[in-house]
Design a protein around this motif. Structure first.
Motif, mmCIF file in Angstrom:
data_model
loop_
_atom_site.group_PDB
_atom_site.id
_atom_site.type_symbol
_atom_site.label_atom_id
_atom_site.label_comp_id
_atom_site.label_asym_id
_atom_site.label_seq_id
_atom_site.Cartn_x
_atom_site.Cartn_y
_atom_site.Cartn_z
ATOM 1 N N ASN A 29 -29.039 1.358 10.869
ATOM 2 C CA ASN A 29 -28.156 1.284 9.710
ATOM 3 C C ASN A 29 -27.821 2.678 9.191
ATOM 4 O O ASN A 29 -26.668 2.974 8.875
ATOM 5 N N GLN A 30 -28.819 3.537 9.116
ATOM 6 C CA GLN A 30 -28.576 4.916 8.680
ATOM 7 C C GLN A 30 -27.661 5.636 9.657
ATOM 8 O O GLN A 30 -26.744 6.356 9.249
ATOM 9 N N LEU A 31 -27.882 5.439 10.937
ATOM 10 C CA LEU A 31 -27.042 6.067 11.951
ATOM 11 C C LEU A 31 -25.596 5.577 11.836
ATOM 12 O O LEU A 31 -24.658 6.366 11.979
ATOM 13 N N ALA A 32 -25.413 4.308 11.567
ATOM 14 C CA ALA A 32 -24.061 3.756 11.406
ATOM 15 C C ALA A 32 -23.330 4.438 10.256
ATOM 16 O O ALA A 32 -22.150 4.762 10.367
ATOM 17 N N VAL A 33 -24.029 4.671 9.166
ATOM 18 C CA VAL A 33 -23.410 5.334 8.012
ATOM 19 C C VAL A 33 -23.024 6.769 8.380
ATOM 20 O O VAL A 33 -21.924 7.232 8.058
ATOM 21 N N TYR A 34 -23.885 7.466 9.102
ATOM 22 C CA TYR A 34 -23.567 8.842 9.527
ATOM 23 C C TYR A 34 -22.401 8.850 10.513
ATOM 24 O O TYR A 34 -21.508 9.693 10.414
ATOM 25 N N LYS A 35 -22.405 7.920 11.465
ATOM 26 C CA LYS A 35 -21.295 7.820 12.411
ATOM 27 C C LYS A 35 -19.990 7.554 11.666
ATOM 28 O O LYS A 35 -18.945 8.111 11.994
ATOM 29 N N ALA A 36 -20.068 6.690 10.670
ATOM 30 C CA ALA A 36 -18.874 6.318 9.915
ATOM 31 C C ALA A 36 -18.300 7.510 9.161
ATOM 32 O O ALA A 36 -17.082 7.678 9.088
ATOM 33 N N GLN A 37 -19.154 8.337 8.603
ATOM 34 C CA GLN A 37 -18.657 9.502 7.858
ATOM 35 C C GLN A 37 -17.824 10.411 8.760
ATOM 36 O O GLN A 37 -16.863 11.031 8.306
ATOM 37 N N ALA A 38 -18.158 10.465 10.043
ATOM 38 C CA ALA A 38 -17.378 11.272 10.983
ATOM 39 C C ALA A 38 -15.976 10.691 11.186
ATOM 40 O O ALA A 38 -15.070 11.406 11.612
ATOM 41 N N LEU A 39 -15.793 9.415 10.857
ATOM 42 C CA LEU A 39 -14.492 8.767 11.019
ATOM 43 C C LEU A 39 -13.508 9.123 9.903
ATOM 44 O O LEU A 39 -12.312 8.851 10.035
#
Length: 173
Positions: A29-39
Motif C-alpha cells: 500500500n505504501q509503495l502504491a502511494v509512492y508510485k502514484a506520486q510519480a504519476l
C-alpha cells in the motif's frame, strides 16, 4: 518437533504467516502511494481548466489503488479527475486483486463533478469493457472486470471520457 508439540508449532507458524502477510500488504500500500506520486507529472490540464489523470498502477491491490487515487486527486486539487487501473493475471496469497481481474478507481474533485463528470458513471462504463461493473458516488467509485485482455481498451475509454473537453464528457456517459 515432538508429535504433541505439532499443534502449537502449527499455530505459531500460522500466526507468523498472518503477521507477514499483513506487513507485506501494508508495504504494498505504501509503495502504491509512492508510485502514484510519480504519476503527477502525467496530469493534463484541459482547456476548461480541469486537470485529468488516467494511468495504470501495475500490480496494486484495489484498496491501495483507491488510497493512491485519493492522494493524487488531493494533490491535483478540486479541479481534478483521476482514474487509475490495475490488472492481476496471477493469484496471490498476499491480498492482491482477484486472479485475472482488472480493477479501476475514479476520484473526482468538486469542480470536476460540477463540470459534469461523475466517478460512478465513468468507472462503471470503463469496467463494462472488461465484462464487469461497479460504481459509487460522483466523487469516488470503484469497479472491476474479469476480461483482462480488454484492459488497454478500457483505459483508452477512461482517457477519452476524462480527458475529453466540454460537452463530450456529459454525452459520453
Amino acid at each position: 518437533v515432538k508429535s504433541e508439540e505439532v499443534p502449537t508449532k502449527v499455530a505459531s507458524l500460522q500466526s507468523e504467516l498472518k503477521a507477514a502477510v499483513k506487513e507485506v500488504t501494508e508495504l504494498k500500500n505504501q509503495l502504491a502511494v509512492y508510485k502514484a506520486q510519480a504519476l503527477l507529472t502525467q496530469a493534463v490540464t484541459l482547456a476548461n481548466g480541469l486537470k485529468g489523470l488516467v494511468a495504470e498502477l501495475p500490480d496494486v491491490d484495489p484498496k491501495a489503488m483507491q488510497e493512491a487515487a485519493v492522494g493524487l486527486q488531493a494533490s491535483l486539487g478540486e479541479h481534478s479527475a483521476v482514474v487509475l487501473g490495475t490488472t492481476r493475471s496471477e493469484g496471490s496469497l498476499l491480498g492482491a486483486a482477484s486472479p485475472g481481474s482488472a480493477n479501476f478507481v475514479a476520484v473526482f474533485g468538486p469542480k470536476a463533478i460540477a463540470s459534469g463528470l461523475q466517478a460512478g458513471k465513468v468507472v462503471g462504463a470503463v469496467a463494462k469493457v472488461c465484462g464487469g461493473g461497479g460504481g459509487g458516488k460522483p466523487g469516488l467509485a470503484q469497479a472491476g472486470g474479469k476480461d483482462v485482455s480488454k484492459f488497454g481498451e478500457a483505459m483508452e475509454l477512461a482517457r477519452s471520457l476524462v480527458l475529453a473537453e466540454g460537452e463530450t464528457i456529459k454525452k459520453a456517459v
